[in-house]
Design a protein around this motif. Structure first.
Motif, PDB file in Angstrom:
ATOM      1  N   GLN A 187     -49.668  53.507  14.520  1.00 43.39           N
ATOM      2  CA  GLN A 187     -50.042  52.425  13.623  1.00 43.39           C
ATOM      3  C   GLN A 187     -51.548  52.211  13.648  1.00 43.39           C
ATOM      4  OE1 GLN A 187     -48.075  48.708  14.353  1.00 43.39           O
ATOM      5  NE2 GLN A 187     -48.559  47.955  12.312  1.00 43.39           N
ATOM      6  N   VAL A 188     -52.090  51.922  12.455  1.00 44.19           N
ATOM      7  CA  VAL A 188     -53.512  51.634  12.290  1.00 44.19           C
ATOM      8  C   VAL A 188     -53.652  50.167  11.922  1.00 44.19           C
ATOM      9  CG1 VAL A 188     -55.584  52.129  10.934  1.00 44.19           C
ATOM     10  CG2 VAL A 188     -53.982  53.962  11.455  1.00 44.19           C
ATOM     11  N   THR A 189     -54.517  49.443  12.649  1.00 36.67           N
ATOM     12  CA  THR A 189     -54.888  48.082  12.282  1.00 36.67           C
ATOM     13  C   THR A 189     -56.397  48.047  12.111  1.00 36.67           C
ATOM     14  OG1 THR A 189     -55.182  47.317  14.565  1.00 36.67           O
ATOM     15  CG2 THR A 189     -52.961  47.126  13.627  1.00 36.67           C
ATOM     16  N   GLU A 190     -56.904  46.910  11.739  1.00 37.32           N
ATOM     17  CA  GLU A 190     -58.347  46.770  11.523  1.00 37.32           C
ATOM     18  C   GLU A 190     -59.139  47.029  12.808  1.00 37.32           C
ATOM     19  OE1 GLU A 190     -61.452  46.325   8.975  1.00 37.32           O
ATOM     20  OE2 GLU A 190     -59.349  46.236   8.431  1.00 37.32           O
ATOM     21  N   ARG A 191     -58.568  46.690  13.940  1.00 40.51           N
ATOM     22  CA  ARG A 191     -59.287  46.782  15.218  1.00 40.51           C
ATOM     23  C   ARG A 191     -58.811  47.874  16.157  1.00 40.51           C
ATOM     24  NH1 ARG A 191     -60.721  40.771  17.161  1.00 40.51           N
ATOM     25  NH2 ARG A 191     -61.489  40.029  15.175  1.00 40.51           N
ATOM     26  N   ARG A 192     -57.715  48.578  15.806  1.00 43.29           N
ATOM     27  CA  ARG A 192     -57.179  49.537  16.773  1.00 43.29           C
ATOM     28  C   ARG A 192     -56.273  50.556  16.098  1.00 43.29           C
ATOM     29  NH1 ARG A 192     -54.968  46.484  21.514  1.00 43.29           N
ATOM     30  NH2 ARG A 192     -57.138  46.647  22.025  1.00 43.29           N
ATOM     31  N   ILE A 193     -56.249  51.741  16.679  1.00 49.02           N
ATOM     32  CA  ILE A 193     -55.266  52.756  16.302  1.00 49.02           C
ATOM     33  C   ILE A 193     -54.490  53.085  17.569  1.00 49.02           C
ATOM     34  CG2 ILE A 193     -54.867  55.083  15.440  1.00 49.02           C
ATOM     35  CD1 ILE A 193     -57.551  54.915  14.030  1.00 49.02           C
ATOM     36  N   ARG A 194     -53.183  52.909  17.484  1.00 47.69           N
ATOM     37  CA  ARG A 194     -52.305  53.248  18.607  1.00 47.69           C
ATOM     38  C   ARG A 194     -51.309  54.276  18.112  1.00 47.69           C
ATOM     39  NH1 ARG A 194     -50.584  47.443  21.110  1.00 47.69           N
ATOM     40  NH2 ARG A 194     -52.552  47.025  22.148  1.00 47.69           N
ATOM     41  N   GLY A 195     -50.989  55.202  18.984  1.00 51.85           N
ATOM     42  CA  GLY A 195     -50.009  56.184  18.572  1.00 51.85           C
ATOM     43  C   GLY A 195     -49.649  57.135  19.680  1.00 51.85           C
ATOM     44  N   ARG A 196     -48.936  58.179  19.257  1.00 46.95           N
ATOM     45  CA  ARG A 196     -48.535  59.242  20.172  1.00 46.95           C
ATOM     46  C   ARG A 196     -48.775  60.574  19.476  1.00 46.95           C
ATOM     47  NH1 ARG A 196     -42.571  58.098  21.842  1.00 46.95           N
ATOM     48  NH2 ARG A 196     -42.381  57.688  19.637  1.00 46.95           N
ATOM     49  N   VAL A 197     -49.101  61.567  20.270  1.00 52.44           N
ATOM     50  CA  VAL A 197     -49.339  62.910  19.751  1.00 52.44           C
ATOM     51  C   VAL A 197     -48.599  63.907  20.640  1.00 52.44           C
ATOM     52  CG1 VAL A 197     -51.501  63.187  21.043  1.00 52.44           C
ATOM     53  CG2 VAL A 197     -51.139  64.520  18.978  1.00 52.44           C
ATOM     54  N   GLY A 248     -49.404  49.983   7.665  1.00 51.54           N
ATOM     55  CA  GLY A 248     -50.330  50.563   8.630  1.00 51.54           C
ATOM     56  C   GLY A 248     -49.735  51.660   9.486  1.00 51.54           C
ATOM     57  N   ARG A 249     -48.533  52.080   9.196  1.00 53.65           N
ATOM     58  CA  ARG A 249     -47.877  53.115  10.005  1.00 53.65           C
ATOM     59  C   ARG A 249     -48.174  54.507   9.468  1.00 53.65           C
ATOM     60  NH1 ARG A 249     -45.246  51.168  13.980  1.00 53.65           N
ATOM     61  NH2 ARG A 249     -44.348  49.104  13.900  1.00 53.65           N
ATOM     62  N   PHE A 250     -48.144  55.477  10.381  1.00 56.93           N
ATOM     63  CA  PHE A 250     -48.333  56.867   9.989  1.00 56.93           C
ATOM     64  C   PHE A 250     -47.402  57.762  10.784  1.00 56.93           C
ATOM     65  CE2 PHE A 250     -51.411  56.064  13.376  1.00 56.93           C
ATOM     66  CZ  PHE A 250     -51.216  57.134  14.220  1.00 56.93           C
ATOM     67  N   ARG A 251     -47.089  58.899  10.203  1.00 53.94           N
ATOM     68  CA  ARG A 251     -46.275  59.935  10.847  1.00 53.94           C
ATOM     69  C   ARG A 251     -46.619  61.233  10.142  1.00 53.94           C
ATOM     70  NH1 ARG A 251     -40.623  58.679  12.361  1.00 53.94           N
ATOM     71  NH2 ARG A 251     -40.396  60.152  14.030  1.00 53.94           N
ATOM     72  N   ASP A 252     -47.033  62.260  10.907  1.00 53.38           N
ATOM     73  CA  ASP A 252     -47.468  63.506  10.289  1.00 53.38           C
ATOM     74  C   ASP A 252     -47.277  64.661  11.259  1.00 53.38           C
ATOM     75  OD1 ASP A 252     -48.488  65.197   8.368  1.00 53.38           O
ATOM     76  OD2 ASP A 252     -50.547  64.475   8.498  1.00 53.38           O
ATOM     77  N   ALA A 253     -47.256  65.852  10.706  1.00 54.35           N
ATOM     78  CA  ALA A 253     -47.220  67.089  11.480  1.00 54.35           C
ATOM     79  C   ALA A 253     -48.177  68.055  10.806  1.00 54.35           C
ATOM     80  CB  ALA A 253     -45.817  67.664  11.522  1.00 54.35           C
ATOM     81  N   GLN A 254     -49.005  68.726  11.592  1.00 56.56           N
ATOM     82  CA  GLN A 254     -49.936  69.711  11.057  1.00 56.56           C
ATOM     83  C   GLN A 254     -49.825  70.974  11.895  1.00 56.56           C
ATOM     84  OE1 GLN A 254     -53.851  68.129  10.233  1.00 56.56           O
ATOM     85  NE2 GLN A 254     -52.983  66.228   9.446  1.00 56.56           N
ATOM     86  N   PHE A 255     -49.946  72.111  11.210  1.00 52.31           N
ATOM     87  CA  PHE A 255     -49.672  73.390  11.844  1.00 52.31           C
ATOM     88  C   PHE A 255     -50.856  74.331  11.718  1.00 52.31           C
ATOM     89  CE2 PHE A 255     -45.816  71.488  10.193  1.00 52.31           C
ATOM     90  CZ  PHE A 255     -45.034  71.420  11.334  1.00 52.31           C
ATOM     91  N   GLY A 256     -51.164  75.010  12.829  1.00 48.17           N
ATOM     92  CA  GLY A 256     -52.174  76.053  12.845  1.00 48.17           C
ATOM     93  C   GLY A 256     -51.499  77.407  12.966  1.00 48.17           C
ATOM     94  N   ARG A 257     -52.289  78.432  13.242  1.00 48.67           N
ATOM     95  CA  ARG A 257     -51.741  79.774  13.351  1.00 48.67           C
ATOM     96  C   ARG A 257     -50.761  79.899  14.513  1.00 48.67           C
ATOM     97  NH1 ARG A 257     -53.313  84.609  15.512  1.00 48.67           N
ATOM     98  NH2 ARG A 257     -55.171  83.730  16.432  1.00 48.67           N
ATOM     99  N   THR A 258     -51.115  79.316  15.664  1.00 52.05           N
ATOM    100  CA  THR A 258     -50.233  79.406  16.833  1.00 52.05           C
ATOM    101  C   THR A 258     -49.796  78.044  17.356  1.00 52.05           C
ATOM    102  OG1 THR A 258     -52.071  79.404  18.402  1.00 52.05           O
ATOM    103  CG2 THR A 258     -51.317  81.547  17.591  1.00 52.05           C
ATOM    104  N   ASP A 259     -50.358  76.958  16.824  1.00 53.47           N
ATOM    105  CA  ASP A 259     -50.060  75.641  17.373  1.00 53.47           C
ATOM    106  C   ASP A 259     -49.493  74.690  16.334  1.00 53.47           C
ATOM    107  OD1 ASP A 259     -52.416  75.425  15.957  1.00 53.47           O
ATOM    108  OD2 ASP A 259     -53.371  74.076  17.373  1.00 53.47           O
ATOM    109  N   SER A 260     -48.828  73.659  16.825  1.00 51.73           N
ATOM    110  CA  SER A 260     -48.273  72.584  15.999  1.00 51.73           C
ATOM    111  C   SER A 260     -48.657  71.271  16.649  1.00 51.73           C
ATOM    112  CB  SER A 260     -46.756  72.669  15.936  1.00 51.73           C
ATOM    113  OG  SER A 260     -46.354  73.910  15.437  1.00 51.73           O
TER     114      SER A 260
END
Length: 135
Positions: free
Chosen positions: A101-111, A83-95
């Protein structure tokens, strides 16, 4: 008349698909929540992946100003078997970097966001916690 309408409808569907406008999968669920900054966050979750639909964040800039961003249009992110995730996405000027972690009842994380306004001015958010539940 019906044949012309069908042909026009197919052409319009093709144009929308090529423009990147697509409907959410039928099995997708919407999660809504808040960030530690007090702003909204919406995520769409399907079986083994999710995507951030939209969220707001405040960034501090190197010139002393603050920047309020409304982010959206993210790509799908895969979720591990645990249920864990880690990603990076990039735009023209932003990152945008995110993990959690994703569970059946909740998504917790940091951005974390970075953006470049003009030459020499960079804006950063630092890590922002978020918590979302199904709606």
């Amino acid at each position: 008349m019906l044949a012309r309408f069908t042909a026009a409808a197919c052409l319009a569907c093709g144009l929308l698909a090529s423009a990147g406008v697509a409907a959410e999968p039928a099995d997708a669920r919407l999660f809504k929540g808040k960030t530690a900054q007090g702003f909204r966050i919406k995520l769409v979750v399907k079986e083994r992946a999710f995507r951030i639909h939209a969220f707001d964040a405040e960034l501090r800039c190197s010139d002393g100003n603050r920047l309020l961003l409304e982010e959206g249009g993210f790509l799908w992110t895969r979720v591990s078997k645990a249920g864990r995730f880690r990603d990076a996405q990039f735009g023209r000027t932003d990152s945008v970097y995110f993990r959690g972690q994703v569970t059946e009842r909740r998504i917790r994380g940091r951005v974390r966001l970075t953006d470049r306004l003009k030459k020499g001015v960079r804006c950063r958010s630092g890590w922002i916690r978020f918590n979302a539940t199904p709606r």
